[in-house]
Design an enzyme around this catalytic site. Structure first.
Site, PDB file in Angstrom:
ATOM      1  N   ASP A 192      87.573  34.113  60.208  1.00  0.00           N
ATOM      2  CA  ASP A 192      86.978  34.735  59.198  1.00  0.00           C
ATOM      3  C   ASP A 192      85.951  35.778  59.638  1.00  0.00           C
ATOM      4  O   ASP A 192      85.713  36.925  59.031  1.00  0.00           O
ATOM      5  CB  ASP A 192      85.893  33.766  58.168  1.00  0.00           C
ATOM      6  CG  ASP A 192      86.780  33.032  57.356  1.00  0.00           C
ATOM      7  OD1 ASP A 192      87.888  33.108  57.187  1.00  0.00           O
ATOM      8  OD2 ASP A 192      86.165  32.312  56.314  1.00  0.00           O
ATOM      9  N   GLU A 244      90.442  27.939  49.195  1.00  0.00           N
ATOM     10  CA  GLU A 244      91.436  28.395  50.182  1.00  0.00           C
ATOM     11  C   GLU A 244      92.818  27.869  49.554  1.00  0.00           C
ATOM     12  O   GLU A 244      93.982  28.087  49.960  1.00  0.00           O
ATOM     13  CB  GLU A 244      91.304  27.410  51.427  1.00  0.00           C
ATOM     14  CG  GLU A 244      90.494  28.413  52.354  1.00  0.00           C
ATOM     15  CD  GLU A 244      88.904  28.329  52.064  1.00  0.00           C
ATOM     16  OE1 GLU A 244      88.416  28.039  50.629  1.00  0.00           O
ATOM     17  OE2 GLU A 244      88.017  28.766  52.863  1.00  0.00           O
ATOM     18  N   HIS A 272      91.395  24.662  55.935  1.00  0.00           N
ATOM     19  CA  HIS A 272      90.210  24.124  57.090  1.00  0.00           C
ATOM     20  C   HIS A 272      89.573  22.739  56.859  1.00  0.00           C
ATOM     21  O   HIS A 272      89.538  21.895  57.449  1.00  0.00           O
ATOM     22  CB  HIS A 272      89.269  25.124  57.677  1.00  0.00           C
ATOM     23  CG  HIS A 272      88.579  25.737  56.569  1.00  0.00           C
ATOM     24  ND1 HIS A 272      87.361  26.114  56.772  1.00  0.00           N
ATOM     25  CD2 HIS A 272      88.820  26.004  55.240  1.00  0.00           C
ATOM     26  CE1 HIS A 272      86.778  26.696  55.526  1.00  0.00           C
ATOM     27  NE2 HIS A 272      87.625  26.759  54.811  1.00  0.00           N
ATOM     28  N   ARG A 273      89.207  22.763  55.402  1.00  0.00           N
ATOM     29  CA  ARG A 273      88.138  21.527  55.113  1.00  0.00           C
ATOM     30  C   ARG A 273      89.110  20.502  54.951  1.00  0.00           C
ATOM     31  O   ARG A 273      88.471  19.296  54.732  1.00  0.00           O
ATOM     32  CB  ARG A 273      87.220  22.067  53.775  1.00  0.00           C
ATOM     33  CG  ARG A 273      86.175  23.147  54.195  1.00  0.00           C
ATOM     34  CD  ARG A 273      85.156  23.311  53.520  1.00  0.00           C
ATOM     35  NE  ARG A 273      84.599  24.573  53.738  1.00  0.00           N
ATOM     36  CZ  ARG A 273      83.697  24.733  54.788  1.00  0.00           C
ATOM     37  NH1 ARG A 273      83.534  23.996  55.831  1.00  0.00           N
ATOM     38  NH2 ARG A 273      83.250  26.258  55.025  1.00  0.00           N
TER      39      ARG A 273
HETATM   40  O1  LIG Z   1      78.649  33.232  49.821  1.00  0.00           O
HETATM   41  C1  LIG Z   1      79.149  32.415  50.961  1.00  0.00           C
HETATM   42  O2  LIG Z   1      78.808  32.561  52.155  1.00  0.00           O
HETATM   43  C2  LIG Z   1      79.954  31.207  50.325  1.00  0.00           C
HETATM   44  C3  LIG Z   1      79.951  30.881  49.053  1.00  0.00           C
HETATM   45  C4  LIG Z   1      80.370  29.708  48.382  1.00  0.00           C
HETATM   46  O3  LIG Z   1      81.634  30.442  47.657  1.00  0.00           O
HETATM   47  P1  LIG Z   1      81.340  30.537  45.864  1.00  0.00           P
HETATM   48  O4  LIG Z   1      80.164  31.070  45.787  1.00  0.00           O
HETATM   49  O5  LIG Z   1      82.754  31.086  45.793  1.00  0.00           O
HETATM   50  O6  LIG Z   1      81.380  28.895  45.729  1.00  0.00           O
HETATM   51  C5  LIG Z   1      81.404  28.851  49.610  1.00  0.00           C
HETATM   52  O7  LIG Z   1      82.253  28.007  48.979  1.00  0.00           O
HETATM   53  C6  LIG Z   1      81.919  29.821  50.698  1.00  0.00           C
HETATM   54  O8  LIG Z   1      82.613  28.877  51.570  1.00  0.00           O
HETATM   55  C7  LIG Z   1      80.840  30.636  51.365  1.00  0.00           C
HETATM   56  C1  LIG Z   2      85.482  28.667  50.393  1.00  0.00           C
HETATM   57  C2  LIG Z   2      85.377  28.988  51.534  1.00  0.00           C
HETATM   58  O1  LIG Z   2      85.594  30.088  52.040  1.00  0.00           O
HETATM   59  P1  LIG Z   2      85.442  31.827  51.760  1.00  0.00           P
HETATM   60  O2  LIG Z   2      84.282  32.147  52.330  1.00  0.00           O
HETATM   61  O3  LIG Z   2      86.829  32.259  52.056  1.00  0.00           O
HETATM   62  O4  LIG Z   2      85.233  31.328  50.205  1.00  0.00           O
HETATM   63  C3  LIG Z   2      85.034  27.805  52.524  1.00  0.00           C
HETATM   64  O5  LIG Z   2      84.987  27.979  53.607  1.00  0.00           O
HETATM   65  O6  LIG Z   2      85.179  26.634  52.343  1.00  0.00           O
END
Ligand SMILES: O=C(O)C1=C[C@@H](OP(=O)(O)O)[C@@H](O)[C@H](O)C1
Ligand SMILES: C=C(OP(=O)(O)O)C(=O)O
Length: 424
Positions: free
Chosen positions: A49, A340, A384-385
């Protein structure tokens, strides 16, 4: 297909330094690129990422040097990107796709944003529609509401805009981070429910570190002054990833032993540290320091909780629930379906393969404990999770096989090596 077989394991012990936070790494990289001055970022996460964000910054003309894998010196542009065109491949990184979509609108030029097939199934329409209200010309290249996107940028006007918050907080995060560079002051109104709220605190915290204060009216509306410039803080350290910490804390809570994770603790800005509170509610012994959390096994009980505030770490509870006394219900997690993979479907399917009694609701999952786990191969759906959560099944007096363990490279490439080090 490559797979890894774990267990049966009986204990988890030791101390772990958790790699840098994905959410903070990508926010800090983007803000450092837009800021005036040079920023030295330490403890940057090394993962897919983050590589997608770094590659995008290169395409947009930002200069940076990687002193080593986790230390990056970014020469800030002191304003919007200068590039007049770009073709950005962003993998499946929501924290790159969503914030960059808004940030690219600040400059002038034509930009194509795309990613892996799954990224093209993850919604972005709520963000795009709000950016259109702010005067941006954005077009969906395939399906309405989804990437790929073609942006014809000519600056972001200020004024007032609404944004829907019920699918992803990343849309609000994206507009917030770009707002200080808009042509005039901006009021952002959140329409309806705001999911994953603590991620907005991470955003506001990162913006503050780069010198920008946002007026937050109870998360219902935000006011940001326009025509500002982010200022580099000089040196900035990324905290350890609280979601990544969850697997180790759960391992200690399930198995005999004690694990101390370093890099996240009571001082953390990440909402996912609250995962430890859920473990504690289940019965685990949890101790905190400012930058560490320690977990120790005790009798675990099932819980019935709203986990909307910790969507990523909540997944770890779904497999921890197998080891509890009594059933667990994880509620208000509809947006697991647009990450994901459809995580509600995937979690339920794989838990059932083990022999567990599971109910998949539209926005919840119910899991009963399981005494006799079958040795099965867990499919990971390029998520991944899912791979990391199911490693915990190795404590259930059985082996567990994880297909495609390399998918942890999205946020935690070294996961299975570290897991092997602390388990027996
Ligand atoms: O802003 C961020 O860094 C994230 C927000 C979350 O997503 P959502 O806001 O879509 O739930 C989380 O699930 C993601 O892994 C990272
Ligand atoms: C939802 C996730 O990733 P993303 O930042 O791509 O939304 C995650 O890392 O669980």
């Amino acid at each position: 297909m490559h797979s890894i077989t774990l267990g049966p394991l009986t204990s988890a012990n030791g101390e772990i330094q958790i790699p840098g936070s994905k959410s903070l790494s990508n926010r800090i990289l983007l803000l450092a690129a837009l800021a005036k001055g040079t920023t030295r970022i330490t403890n940057l996460l090394e993962s897919d990422d983050i590589r997608h964000m770094l590659n995008a910054l290169t395409s947009l003309g930002i200069k940076y040097t990687l002193e080593d894998a986790n230390t990056c010196i970014v020469e800030g542009n002191g304003g919007p990107f200068n590039a007049s065109s770009g073709d950005l491949f962003l993998g499946n990184a929501g924290t790159a796709m969503r914030p960059l979509t808004a940030a690219l609108c600040l400059g002038k030029g034509e930009f194509l944003l795309h990613g892996e097939p799954r990224m093209h199934e993850r919604p972005i329409g709520d963000l795009v529609e709000s950016l259109k209200v702010l005067g941006v010309d954005i077009n969906y290249q395939e399906n309405d509401g989804y990437p790929p996107l073609l942006i014809k940028a000519n600056g972001l006007s200020g004024g007032e805009v609404s944004i829907k918050g019920n699918i992803s907080s990343q849309f609000l995060t994206a507009i917030l981070m770009s707002a200080p560079l808009a042509q005039s002051d901006l009021t952002i109104k959140v329409e309806g429910e705001l999911v994953s709220k603590p991620y907005i605190d991470i955003t506001l915290h990162a913006m503050k570190q780069f010198g920008i204060t946002v007026e937050n009216n109870h998360y219902q509306s935000f006011f940001v002054k326009g025509q500002q410039t982010y200022q580099s803080p000089g040196e900035i350290m990324v905290e350890g990833d609280a979601s990544s910490a969850s697997y180790f804390l759960a391992a200690a809570a399930i198995a005999g032993g004690k694990i101390k994770v370093h890099g996240v603790g009571s001082d953390s800005v990440q909402g996912d540290v609250k995962f430890a509170e859920v473990l504690s509610a289940m019965g685990a012994k949890i101790t905190y320091g400012p930058t560490w959390i320690e977990a120790e096994k005790d009798q675990l009980n099932g819980v019935d909780l709203d986990m909307n505030h910790i969507p990523d770490a909540a997944m770890t509870i779904a497999t921890t629930a197998l080891f509890a006394n009594g059933p667990t219900r994880i509620r208000n997690i509809y947006n697991w379906r647009v990450k994901e993979t459809d995580r509600l479907m995937a979690m339920a399917t794989e838990l059932k393969k083990l022999g567990a009694t599971v109910e998949e609701g539209e926005d919840y999952i119910y899991v009963e404990p399981l005494d006799n786990v079958k040795h099965v191969a867990i499919d990971t759906y390029d998520d991944h999770r899912i791979a990391m959560c199911f490693s915990l099944v190795a404590f259930a007096h059985s082996q567990v096989t994880i297909n495609d363990p390399g998918c942890t490279s999205k946020t935690f490439p070294t996961y299975f090596d570290l897991f092997a080090k602390i388990t027996e």
